[in-house]
Every structure is written in structure tokens, then in C-alpha cells.
Scaffold this motif. Sequence first.
Motif, PDB file in Angstrom:
ATOM      1  N   GLN A  36      12.441  -8.957  12.754  1.00 47.11           N
ATOM      2  CA  GLN A  36      11.359  -9.700  12.112  1.00 47.11           C
ATOM      3  C   GLN A  36      11.373 -11.139  12.611  1.00 47.11           C
ATOM      4  N   THR A  37      10.205 -11.626  13.002  1.00 50.24           N
ATOM      5  CA  THR A  37      10.085 -13.019  13.422  1.00 50.24           C
ATOM      6  C   THR A  37       9.571 -13.891  12.287  1.00 50.24           C
ATOM      7  N   ALA A  38       9.201 -13.277  11.167  1.00 56.03           N
ATOM      8  CA  ALA A  38       8.818 -14.011   9.956  1.00 56.03           C
ATOM      9  C   ALA A  38       9.913 -13.779   8.927  1.00 56.03           C
ATOM     10  N   SER A  39      10.614 -14.823   8.553  1.00 54.65           N
ATOM     11  CA  SER A  39      11.772 -14.657   7.667  1.00 54.65           C
ATOM     12  C   SER A  39      11.377 -14.128   6.298  1.00 54.65           C
ATOM     13  N   GLY A  40      10.120 -14.376   5.873  1.00 63.69           N
ATOM     14  CA  GLY A  40       9.669 -13.835   4.597  1.00 63.69           C
ATOM     15  C   GLY A  40       9.640 -12.320   4.609  1.00 63.69           C
ATOM     16  N   LEU A  82      13.241 -31.998  18.509  1.00 63.46           N
ATOM     17  CA  LEU A  82      12.773 -31.021  17.538  1.00 63.46           C
ATOM     18  C   LEU A  82      13.362 -31.310  16.165  1.00 63.46           C
ATOM     19  N   ALA A  83      12.595 -31.007  15.134  1.00 61.12           N
ATOM     20  CA  ALA A  83      13.116 -30.979  13.766  1.00 61.12           C
ATOM     21  C   ALA A  83      12.915 -29.565  13.249  1.00 61.12           C
ATOM     22  N   PHE A  84      13.974 -28.962  12.738  1.00 55.88           N
ATOM     23  CA  PHE A  84      13.868 -27.582  12.273  1.00 55.88           C
ATOM     24  C   PHE A  84      13.694 -27.536  10.764  1.00 55.88           C
ATOM     25  N   HIS A  85      12.620 -26.880  10.327  1.00 53.51           N
ATOM     26  CA  HIS A  85      12.430 -26.601   8.897  1.00 53.51           C
ATOM     27  C   HIS A  85      12.960 -25.208   8.626  1.00 53.51           C
ATOM     28  N   CYS A  86      13.996 -25.108   7.820  1.00 58.08           N
ATOM     29  CA  CYS A  86      14.598 -23.806   7.514  1.00 58.08           C
ATOM     30  C   CYS A  86      13.876 -23.196   6.314  1.00 58.08           C
ATOM     31  N   ALA A 139       5.556 -20.554   0.339  1.00 58.36           N
ATOM     32  CA  ALA A 139       5.972 -19.527  -0.631  1.00 58.36           C
ATOM     33  C   ALA A 139       4.984 -18.377  -0.749  1.00 58.36           C
ATOM     34  N   GLY A 140       4.700 -17.738   0.391  1.00 55.11           N
ATOM     35  CA  GLY A 140       3.761 -16.611   0.366  1.00 55.11           C
ATOM     36  C   GLY A 140       2.348 -17.083   0.095  1.00 55.11           C
ATOM     37  N   THR A 141       1.798 -16.690  -1.046  1.00 51.25           N
ATOM     38  CA  THR A 141       0.432 -17.094  -1.412  1.00 51.25           C
ATOM     39  C   THR A 141       0.416 -18.302  -2.346  1.00 51.25           C
ATOM     40  N   GLY A 184       4.330 -18.388   7.280  1.00 47.06           N
ATOM     41  CA  GLY A 184       3.771 -19.079   6.123  1.00 47.06           C
ATOM     42  C   GLY A 184       4.107 -20.551   6.138  1.00 47.06           C
ATOM     43  N   CYS A 185       5.377 -20.872   6.377  1.00 42.42           N
ATOM     44  CA  CYS A 185       5.795 -22.273   6.467  1.00 42.42           C
ATOM     45  C   CYS A 185       5.093 -22.967   7.630  1.00 42.42           C
TER      46      CYS A 185
END
Length: 424
Positions: A262-266, A320-324, A362-364, A398-399
Motif C-alpha cells: 500500500q502506498t497510502a498509509s490509511g 525535504l520536510a516529511f509529514h508522517c 483524517a479520511g473524510t 489524504g494528507c
Amino acid sequence: MQTHFSEQARTQPQIGEADRILRSCVHCGFCNATCPTYQLLGDERDGPRGRIYLIKELLESDEQDDHVTRETQLHLDRCLSCRNCETTCPSGVEYHKLLDIGRAEIDRRVGRRPSERALRLGLRATMVEPKRFQALLALGQTFRPLAPFELRDKIPARQTPKAAHRRLAGRRPDPDRHSRQMLILEGCVQPGLAPNTNDATARVLDRLGIGVRPAMEAGCCGAIDFHLNAQATGRERMRANIDAWWPMIEKEGKAGIEAIVQTASGCGAFIKEYGEMLADDPAYAVKAKRISELAKDLVEIVREENIEALGVQQRDPRRLAFHCPCTLQHAQKLGGAVEAVLARLGFDLAPVRDGHLCCGSAGTYSITQPTLARQLRDNRLDALEAGDPQTIVTANIGCQSHLASAGRTPVRHWIEIVDDALMA
């Protein structure tokens, strides 16, 4: 925490589960210290401890109890399901499971206003079907200037891909040339919002000697329906995906499919819970458990390979700044994993303060709670931009789309940056 369920009530699966979770809570309040909504609103009922009390009161009450109101529903709706509180909790309270039980029960008791029902049904109808979503996205992009402000920033402007990406669009390396094989989840909104993400993944993994292929019958992971309280529909999507993947898993014989990437962590966080959520389904329990074992976030694959041999080092001068994403660090417990991979590849990473906090996607949530979501987004961007990065990278669509909606620093998936460096 002491509970007051009758023995008969405890025989109900959801009450038995809630009772177990509630009894593990010791009221310490550590969770409030890291809860994004509590930090914004300062209301005990908008923190995990307060919501736990609200859910306890709801589940212990009878059908006619006057304390069960739309106000309770509001405080549960405001929760991001970011699971930051679970990372903080010293007692291991499985808050997200309790929240799912509470949200389903409050909706059953008090229902939804027509406007809320329409919005939730619309989200479920459009976001989980890729072709429908892409058609509506194209329409929205055409008429974006005419859209209301609240909707306009949720519609990304059309992107002009780089020449290299245009040349490779829709083309992936032949997976059959590798003995190592993995499946990849295409996703539901990602093909429309960021189609290059999975293409880049296929190219990078190809260089690492791994062939990736989709199962075209696999669709939305089920998280959108499940977290909008259409839990039965969410479970049906889980079963449909298992049916789509299973023949390919069996077909590979002893060597087997190594992983479902999965490339989308959600999506990854949700699929890793298939086994638990379908444990009581005699037809799918064993298969679901196997699917969850095979589910891997992309970084779990890449970090185990000899990535230094790719020769990426020093090719990309951008900081780069990484948003986890919360689903990566709090749900999958992979905080720091992407940063470690990017550092091994020689990328310059800016420090990011309060990296544990949610961006508000957060999803939707960014659609159902737009005011809070925008506040959280802007706070997150302030922290990410403090180190003066040229690009923000993340690991969840989503993020990515939510942070990009502010129109500030460009936001991309981290694998695209690696792929760009390989094509340089």
C-alpha cells in the motif's frame, strides 16, 4: 475504569468488547496532552478521556436516556481517529475500537440530520469508485473558480506533469521479469489525485528486483464506509478485496506473493486489521488473517532492500520536510521509517517540530469538519515549513491533498521524490 453492564449485556459482542476496553482505562489523562482537538478546543469532551466517559455513559444507558443527545454525537464526530492517544496511553487502551462502537450506537440512537445523511452518502458514493471520482474531479476542476470557498480548496488544480512523467504515464515495468512478486492496491481517490504515485512505486521496486501488479477487481479498502458508520458495507468491501487477491496469492504457489503493498498509509492501516475485523466470519477469517499478514506499507518493503545500490545519493539538492501520517506512525507504528530511508538515500531532511500531530485530513474529516481541519492543516504547515523545505513529502494521499490545498509549499508522496532522482 469501573463499568456497570449487566451479564446479559456483556454477551453482546460490541458490549463485551467495549467493557474490556473501558476497564483498561485508568483515567490518567495523558491522552489529552497529545490530542489535537483537545489542544484546539480545550474541552474535556473533545479529548480521548472525555469521549471515553461519553461512550461509557451512552452504552450503559437505556434507550430513552435524556443524556444521549446530538451533543454527544458532536464530540464523537470531532475526533480525528488519529490514534495519537493510543501511542501516548500507558495502559494500552484500544481507543479507536471503542470509538467505532460508540459512533455506531449514537447514530442508531439519535440518527442524522438530512443534510448530514446526504453529505455522508455522497462521500461514500463518490470517493470509493475511482472512475466516478475521476469524472467528478475533472468536472470540479473545470468549474473550480465558481465553487464555494469551503469546497474550492478541496478541489486540486490540474497538474502539469513533468515531461518524464508524461512519457511514462500509465506505463509500468513488466513484473514478469522478476521472480519476486507483490500485489499493489491501486486505491480509490489516489488514481485521480496522484496517479504517478503507484507508477513511481512500480519503477522503484522494479530497480530493486521486485515485480508489482494490481488486482483490478480490488477496490476501496473499506475504510471510508466503515468510518462513516456504514460498517456492514465496509466489511463487504473487505470481503470483495480478499476475493480479488486470493486467486493471485494461491496461483503463485510455494514462492508466493511476498506482500500486498500500500502506498497510502490509511489503506495499509485498515487492511492490516482485516483479520481482526473478520475474525468472526467463518468463510473469511482465515483468508483475512493471511491478507493482514501480507499487507505492507511501501516503506516496510523499501527499507529492507539494498537501496544504497540505487545510486540516488546527492542527485537531488532539494530540502525535504516529511509529514508522517497518523496512520503510519500511530496505527502502523512506523514513525521514523520513511525519514530513515530518505536519509540513507542522501536527501536533506528539515527538522519538524511536533511531528506526532495530525494534519486534519483524517479520511473524510476535512470535509465533515472543515473548520477544525483547516486549523490543524495550517498549524501543521507552520511546523513543516519552519525548516525552510522546498518540498513537503508524506505517505498518504489524504494528507498529501489536504496539505496541498493550502497552496503553500508543494506536497508529494516520498516515493515520487526517489523516482525523480532515479530519472535525473
